[in-house]
Design an enzyme around this catalytic site. Structure first.
Site, PDB file in Angstrom:
ATOM      1  N   SER A 164      15.879  -0.445   0.260  1.00 41.62           N
ATOM      2  CA  SER A 164      15.392   0.110   1.429  1.00 41.62           C
ATOM      3  C   SER A 164      15.252  -0.707   2.577  1.00 41.62           C
ATOM      4  O   SER A 164      14.399  -1.686   2.454  1.00 41.62           O
ATOM      5  CB  SER A 164      14.325   1.106   1.118  1.00 41.62           C
TER       6      SER A 164
ATOM      7  N   GLU B 198      12.967  -0.034   4.763  1.00 45.86           N
ATOM      8  CA  GLU B 198      11.379   0.236   4.550  1.00 45.86           C
ATOM      9  C   GLU B 198      11.011  -1.234   4.151  1.00 45.86           C
ATOM     10  O   GLU B 198       9.607  -1.302   4.444  1.00 45.86           O
ATOM     11  CB  GLU B 198      10.959   1.610   3.976  1.00 45.86           C
TER      12      GLU B 198
ATOM     13  N   TYR C  11       5.848   3.378  -0.952  1.00 44.55           N
ATOM     14  CA  TYR C  11       7.241   3.425  -1.215  1.00 44.55           C
ATOM     15  C   TYR C  11       7.853   2.030  -1.088  1.00 44.55           C
ATOM     16  O   TYR C  11       8.354   1.532  -1.830  1.00 44.55           O
ATOM     17  CB  TYR C  11       7.771   4.394  -0.403  1.00 44.55           C
TER      18      TYR C  11
END
Length: 375
Positions: free
Chosen positions: A157, A159, A181
């Site tokens: 990801s 992120e 996460y």
């Protein structure tokens, strides 16, 4: 839908062991009922694969995104099979891999809501981080015992870049995760690299930037916006409550991105790739395009709610997809504006309303109680 049960699997896989060398390629997909899982399953079925998906046992059906491609396994020609399992249950994962004997595994399952990960950090870390490790270890054991290669795709990801150390972000940019996460995804990323280098596994990380579609979960900000637009037009909603409107993301079309996943596992050598559009847009821009598509001023309908703010924010993400474009010959087919409008059109259609952009074949996944304005 006929869901998996133990007796069916035992009979089915005793038969598969006797299959000839000309049998179909088999793929195992975690998170098959999610946005990406449904798209990769469609792609693999189109390419002639036998697809197996892992689903969690729940008291309600959550297979909406794959109902249109599911065929009763008792019928001749069925190529999609479901298995109960969970990324937190390593024993079941090993059993499924032993039974399915996959050529490729796509690990797309996760607790993938960033804001929720702050509320459930332990579960998120177990499912996202340790879940990937459980699969890698199961592949290593299976491959060493049988000699059969299993190619592994790990869903990374953007992120992971978090508080970015470079703009744009490429495969070489250091990670600085800013959520439970993202931390779990970084752990999964480096475990994938480690298993590739330690045990010669064909294991790839796809560092995918934000990718959306009409099948996006309704609690994710993009789908929350387009669903609200449709409900406002329908007269069943007055306002939409939002958090940070200045956050910028590199948004693409999920259906494009799953093709990149598949391409990674078709290469001669395993590697890691950033998959992105190379453009960044703010949440405010998303609102402008979404509401503008139905000739509404977003300022009249958007209200602030601090509950939607993250404890630590990621301000800017923009990917550098040159490697994927060069080595995989991949590029996005849908622009930011087209993506937003497609999602709005699909949500309007889901409510039985006319859409400015015409019919969208990629139907929105929406629960009946939402479509009827019950909530």
């Amino acid at each position: 839908m006929v869901l998996p049960h133990q007796n069916f699997h035992t009979e089915h896989f005793e038969f598969r062991e006797e299959a000839s060398m000309t049998e179909k390629k088999r793929a195992l997909v975690t998170g098959i009922t999610g946005q990406d899982g449904s798209y990769i399953s469609e792609l693999l079925l189109e390419k002639g694969y036998e697809v197996h998906g892992i689903i969690r046992r729940t008291s309600t059906f959550n297979t909406d995104r794959i109902d249109h491609i599911y065929v009763d396994p008792h019928k001749e020609g069925a190529s999609l099979f479901l298995h109960y399992g969970d990324l937190t249950d390593g024993t079941t994962i090993r059993r499924i891999i032993e039974d399915v004997k996959p050529h490729e595994i796509y690990n797309l399952g996760a607790q993938s809501h960033v804001r929720v990960s702050f509320d459930s950090p332990e579960y998120t870390s177990d499912c996202v981080g340790m879940g990937a490790l459980r699969i890698l270890e199961a592949i290593r054991d299976y491959q060493q015992r049988t000699g059969n290669e299993v190619r592994f795709y790990q869903a990374g990801s953007s992120e992971m870049f978090g508080k970015v150390k470079a703009v744009p972000q490429s495969e070489e940019t250091p990670f600085y995760p800013r959520s439970p996460y993202a931390c779990a995804k970084v752990f999964a990323h480096w475990q994938t690299v480690n298993y590739r280098e330690s045990y010669d596994l064909f294991a790839c990380n796809g560092i995918l930037f934000n990718h959306e579609s009409p099948r996006r979960g309704e609690t994710f900000v993009t789908r929350k916006i387009t669903r609200a637009v449709a409900r406002i037009v329908a007269g069943t909603q007055d306002k939409i409550y939002m958090g940070n409107l200045d956050a910028k993301r590199d948004w693409g079309y999920a259906k494009d991105y799953v093709e990149a996943m598949w391409l990674m596992l078709q290469q001669e050598k395993a590697d890691d790739y950033v998959v992105a559009t190379g453009e960044t847009h703010s949440v405010k821009e998303f609102l402008e395009v979404a509401f503008g598509h139905v000739n509404l001023d977003w300022n009249k309908y958007v209200a602030f709610d601090e509950r939607y703010l993250r404890p630590t924010e990621v301000d800017l993400l923009i990917g550098a997809p040159a490697k994927a474009q060069t080595k995989l010959n991949w590029k996005p087919s849908v622009t930011f504006k087209e993506l937003v409008q497609k999602m709005v059109d699909a949500d309007l259609q889901a409510l039985g309303l006319e859409s400015p952009g015409g019919l969208v074949k990629d139907a929105a996944v929406i629960r009946d109680r939402i479509a009827t304005g019950a909530i």
